[in-house]
Design a protein around this motif. Structure first.
Motif, PDB file in Angstrom:
ATOM      1  N   ARG A  26       0.811  -1.223   0.000  1.00 12.16           N
ATOM      2  CA  ARG A  26       0.000   0.000   0.000  1.00 12.16           C
ATOM      3  C   ARG A  26       0.848   1.280   0.000  1.00 12.16           C
ATOM      4  NH1 ARG A  26      -5.343  -0.487   1.736  1.00 12.16           N
ATOM      5  NH2 ARG A  26      -6.026  -2.627   2.044  1.00 12.16           N
ATOM      6  N   THR A 248     -10.816  -3.001  -2.995  1.00 15.55           N
ATOM      7  CA  THR A 248      -9.800  -2.323  -2.213  1.00 15.55           C
ATOM      8  C   THR A 248      -9.951  -0.831  -2.423  1.00 15.55           C
ATOM      9  OG1 THR A 248      -7.426  -2.030  -1.909  1.00 15.55           O
ATOM     10  CG2 THR A 248      -8.152  -2.559  -4.123  1.00 15.55           C
ATOM     11  N   LEU A 250      -7.279   0.995  -2.751  1.00 13.37           N
ATOM     12  CA  LEU A 250      -6.069   1.413  -3.451  1.00 13.37           C
ATOM     13  C   LEU A 250      -6.425   2.023  -4.804  1.00 13.37           C
ATOM     14  CD1 LEU A 250      -3.802  -1.688  -2.766  1.00 13.37           C
ATOM     15  CD2 LEU A 250      -3.542   0.593  -1.788  1.00 13.37           C
TER      16      LEU A 250
END
Length: 328
Positions: A26, A248, A250
């Motif tokens: 991450r 996610t 992200l």
């Protein structure tokens, strides 16, 4: 090696951990490394798709709760023999080695399926198939083995009749289980190393408690057991009904499907994605164009360019999709 890793439970668990919890992945440095790897893979894959789905039929005898088939509106039918032969020739000319003779339908409803497997093998292609196994009789099993099927993926989302039949509507748990075990016995009796068998268990809110006993029962009987995640078909199905899914917070990377595979629908239209069950994004028509022309054509180029710029809003279908691309 890459295909082997896809089926290893430990590898998928590591990948899942990295995507959801790894601070390194991450971090800005981790994300830069991942995007550098994606650019490397794109350069390697741009010349040809490693995999082509050929939908020989989009008829199905099940109404599974996590599948888009019950709400699919496009006309149902079977791919013509002439179109199928052309698509195989196009695959070979493009350098494709692996084809899946299924997309959104049950391939065993196609009475020509064993002959199509044989034709693919004679064209120098490795043919695989995904089935719900409800029609996988001893006779059909022997036909597929003799035809040269390389890989058989069986969708089997439950370890009890109650759970299975609640998810896989219209199918009979005991019959499917008997067919799978019967197929394995037929393969053993014929002393055939192929097809390799993968059992796919899609983890949903209502069957998650059966994933472990399912894995333990089948792990030493087949080559691979894949405990997979549900998908929302690019925003067309509610995730709350499905349970866990790949998602996610992200930043979204380019989608690997645009470089790794293409889908030829039973009527010959080519779509960019295995979530495009209605053929929502059509890149060409295999009746009139070669697969190479479609793969290298303006529709694919435009969508790939948008993904590489992370301008997903330029492709409305992709903008709705929550899939986080995992590049191997």
């Amino acid at each position: 090696m890459r295909e082997w890793l896809r089926h290893q439970r430990w590898a998928r668990n590591i990948g899942d951990y990295a995507l959801r919890r790894s601070r390194l992945f991450r971090s800005p440095a981790g994300q830069r490394l991942y995007r550098a790897w994606i650019r490397h893979r794109i350069r390697r894959l741009s010349r040809k798709p490693p995999f082509v789905h050929i939908e020989t039929t989009n008829w199905c005898n099940a109404r599974c709760t996590m599948c888009s088939y019950p709400q699919m509106q496009r006309p149902k039918g079977y791919m013509s023999p002439a179109l199928f032969t052309k698509v195989l020739g196009d695959c070979r000319a493009l350098g494709v080695r692996n084809v899946n003779l299924q997309f959104l339908g049950e391939p065993l409803l196609d009475r020509q399926i064993a002959g199509r497997v044989r034709e693919a093998r004679e064209a120098g292609l490795n043919a695989e198939m995904v089935t719900n196994a409800s029609l996988l009789t001893p006779e059909r099993s022997e036909e597929l083995i003799r035809a040269g099927l390389v890989h058989l993926r069986i969708s089997f989302d439950g370890f009890s009749a109650e759970t299975f039949e609640r998810i896989r509507v219209n199918l009979d748990f005991e019959k499917v289980r008997e067919n799978v075990l019967g197929f394995l016995e037929t393969r053993r009796r014929m002393r055939s190393p192929t097809p390799q068998v993968t059992l796919i268990f899609i983890r949903l809110a209502e069957n998650g408690h059966e994933a472990e006993p399912f894995y333990r029962f089948w792990a030493d009987k087949v080559e691979h057991v894949l405990i997979s995640h549900a998908r929302d078909w690019a925003g067309e199905m509610k995730l709350v009904q499905l349970g866990t899914t790949y998602s996610t917070r992200l930043p979204k990377p380019p989608c690997n499907h645009l470089w790794e595979e293409m889908v030829v629908l039973q009527d010959g239209r080519v779509t960019i994605c295995c979530d495009a069950y209605e053929g929502q994004v059509v890149a060409g028509d295999a009746n009139r164009e070669t697969l190479r022309a479609i793969w290298e054509g303006p529709a694919y180029r435009s969508i790939r360019d948008a993904h590489q710029r992370e301008a997903f809003q330029e492709v409305p279908f992709c903008a709705k999709c929550k899939y986080y691309a995992v590049w191997w």
